[in-house]
Design a protein around this motif. Structure first.
Motif, PDB file in Angstrom:
ATOM      1  N   ALA A 299       0.826  -1.202   0.000  1.00  0.00           N
ATOM      2  CA  ALA A 299       0.000   0.000   0.000  1.00  0.00           C
ATOM      3  C   ALA A 299       0.863   1.256   0.000  1.00  0.00           C
ATOM      4  O   ALA A 299       0.556   2.240  -0.689  1.00  0.00           O
ATOM      5  CB  ALA A 299      -0.923  -0.007   1.219  1.00  0.00           C
ATOM      6  N   ALA A 300       1.966   1.230   0.763  1.00  0.00           N
ATOM      7  CA  ALA A 300       2.873   2.374   0.782  1.00  0.00           C
ATOM      8  C   ALA A 300       3.524   2.575  -0.577  1.00  0.00           C
ATOM      9  O   ALA A 300       3.728   3.706  -1.035  1.00  0.00           O
ATOM     10  CB  ALA A 300       3.937   2.183   1.855  1.00  0.00           C
ATOM     11  N   SER A 301       3.841   1.470  -1.259  1.00  0.00           N
ATOM     12  CA  SER A 301       4.411   1.574  -2.599  1.00  0.00           C
ATOM     13  C   SER A 301       3.435   2.246  -3.556  1.00  0.00           C
ATOM     14  O   SER A 301       3.828   3.076  -4.387  1.00  0.00           O
ATOM     15  CB  SER A 301       4.803   0.188  -3.107  1.00  0.00           C
ATOM     16  N   ALA A 302       2.136   1.905  -3.420  1.00  0.00           N
ATOM     17  CA  ALA A 302       1.135   2.541  -4.273  1.00  0.00           C
ATOM     18  C   ALA A 302       1.026   4.033  -3.969  1.00  0.00           C
ATOM     19  O   ALA A 302       0.887   4.861  -4.877  1.00  0.00           O
ATOM     20  CB  ALA A 302      -0.214   1.857  -4.080  1.00  0.00           C
ATOM     21  N   LEU A 303       1.101   4.404  -2.676  1.00  0.00           N
ATOM     22  CA  LEU A 303       1.026   5.817  -2.310  1.00  0.00           C
ATOM     23  C   LEU A 303       2.218   6.595  -2.849  1.00  0.00           C
ATOM     24  O   LEU A 303       2.062   7.683  -3.421  1.00  0.00           O
ATOM     25  CB  LEU A 303       0.960   5.962  -0.793  1.00  0.00           C
ATOM     26  N   THR A 304       3.423   6.073  -2.651  1.00  0.00           N
ATOM     27  CA  THR A 304       4.616   6.803  -3.088  1.00  0.00           C
ATOM     28  C   THR A 304       4.692   6.896  -4.605  1.00  0.00           C
ATOM     29  O   THR A 304       5.223   7.881  -5.135  1.00  0.00           O
ATOM     30  CB  THR A 304       5.872   6.126  -2.543  1.00  0.00           C
TER      31      THR A 304
END
Length: 432
Positions: A299-304
């Motif tokens: 999920a953090a990868s999608a946000l960044t």
């Protein structure tokens, strides 16, 4: 009879080893005490704003290690929550750290250790060594010339003096046999009594933390409800009203001219599609489905990847956490990236997610840093208990992050001097 004697000897050896270790660590305690005495008078002048937190953290670390040694010797199980005092602090925060109950306990232990550890270590070495030396060396006094006799407690120049020296060595041995375990017990129990939090203080602290976390959770929950209500009212509800209106117009047009109703039906379909997208977005804001599918790292990868500023992501050492904690971390990161994109004028953002293990629990750490203009700070009404930033600007985004972290018993710290860079760190306990 052999087994009890062996166990008794092992007990004495263990006690002597513990006292020797404490005597060795006395040098470190004395050095820290001298540094504190030299540094603390300069605290009112502002000189101690930077070294005092490091000094207190070192003192806390030494206390933790001393407590671990004492607990290992006595086979006791005691809690110890080491403090994390890194980062910059204001004068008021440093003064609060110096006067806190934890610092008073650590300072009391330091004085206790400096007063007794060296004496205990010297006795642990001196008594057995003197016993062996006096008993075994005294009978060899005839080998020494009269002008340079054997010197122990007194010159040994006769068999009577040798016998007295042997008796004195036996007395030293008996004293060491009886005294060393007692000294070790007193030193270890004193260390544990000073460093272990008082039960009343611990309960009071837990009640205060739970009360603060409950208030923050209620505030965050109310804010989330208002946000969701606002999104539904301004988004999906308005679009659904538009659908109803378009369908009503289509119905009226169909009564006279069916062909004229088709544009209204098409517009109603478009409004319904937009309303469905708004509902999906609102549901996503309640709990992102991507957390279940890919975990916090994905999920953090999608946000960044969606950040308008180039963003690097490091999830080395990140472990799975409870769903509520991961959801809070996701929204903290989303808000931090949004703030950086709106206000920082940065050219690069770095994100680090990892799980740190501290005694008794795991902590999910979110760190976001950028090379922007700085000046970010937590608004004063939320800075208490969540860390304080440096700078001139404040914002509701950081206040929301602080409330969300406090709802889980976590902390927010912002370091953002004017001109940058800015670093935001949020610690979320996984066992909330």
């Amino acid at each position: 009879m052999i087994l009890p004697a062996r166990a008794s000897l092992e007990t004495r050896i263990k006690a002597a080893g513990f006292l020797l270790r404490e005597g060795w660590h006395w040098l470190t305690s004395l050095g820290l005490l001298v540094a504190g005495v030299v540094l603390l008078p300069f605290l009112p002048l502002g000189v101690g704003l930077y070294p005092v937190p490091r000094l207190l953290q070192t003192l806390n670390l030494l206390g933790a290690r001393a407590q671990a040694r004492a607990a290992a010797y006595t086979a006791a199980v005691v809690p110890f929550d080491p403090r994390r005092l890194d980062g910059q602090h204001t004068f008021g925060e440093v003064a609060a750290l110096v006067s806190s109950p934890e610092t008073k306990r650590d300072a009391s232990w330091l004085l206790f250790h400096c007063a007794f550890a060296l004496l205990a270590g010297c006795l642990a070495v001196g008594l057995p060594l003197a016993a062996v030396l006096y008993v075994f060396a005294a009978p060899w006094w005839p080998l020494f010339p009269p002008q340079a006799p054997l010197e122990l407690a007194f010159p040994v120049t006769s068999w009577l003096a040798a016998a007295a020296t042997v008796l004195l060595g036996v007395a030293y041995g008996v004293a060491g046999w009886m005294l060393l375990p007692w000294l070790a017990r007193r030193l270890s129990s004193g260390t544990l009594a000073i460093l272990s939090p008082r039960r009343y203080d611990e309960l009071s602290r837990r009640i205060q933390d739970l009360s603060a976390a409950r208030a923050s959770a209620l505030t965050a929950h109310a804010a989330e409800l208002r946000r969701i209500e606002r999104e539904l009212h301004d988004g999906a509800q308005n679009r659904l009203v538009g659908v109803v209106m378009m369908l009503g117009l289509a119905q009226r047009a169909a009564e006279t001219d069916p062909a004229a109703a088709m544009p209204f039906i098409g517009r109603a379909q478009d409004a319904a599609t937009e309303a469905l997208a708004g509902l999906r977005e609102a549901v996503h804001d309640i709990y992102p489905p991507i957390l279940d599918e890919l975990g916090l790292g994905g999920a953090a990868s999608a946000l960044t990847s969606r950040s308008p500023i180039p963003c690097s992501l490091d999830v080395h050492g990140l472990l799975r956490a409870p769903a509520a904690v991961e959801s809070a971390a996701y929204f903290v990161l989303a808000e931090a990236l949004t703030n950086a994109a709106k206000h920082s004028d940065a050219s690069r953002i770095g994100v680090v997610l990892r799980t740190e293990s501290v005694p008794g629990e795991d902590v999910l750490v979110i760190r976001v840093n950028d090379d922007g203009r700085g000046g970010a700070a937590i608004p004063p009404r939320t800075a208490s208990g969540t860390g304080a930033g440096t700078g001139v600007a404040t914002g509701t985004g950081l206040a929301g992050i602080a409330r969300r972290a406090a709802a889980f018993g976590g902390t927010l710290r912002v370091t953002s001097p004017s001109g940058g860079p800015t670093e935001l760190r949020v610690d979320l306990p996984c066992d909330f």
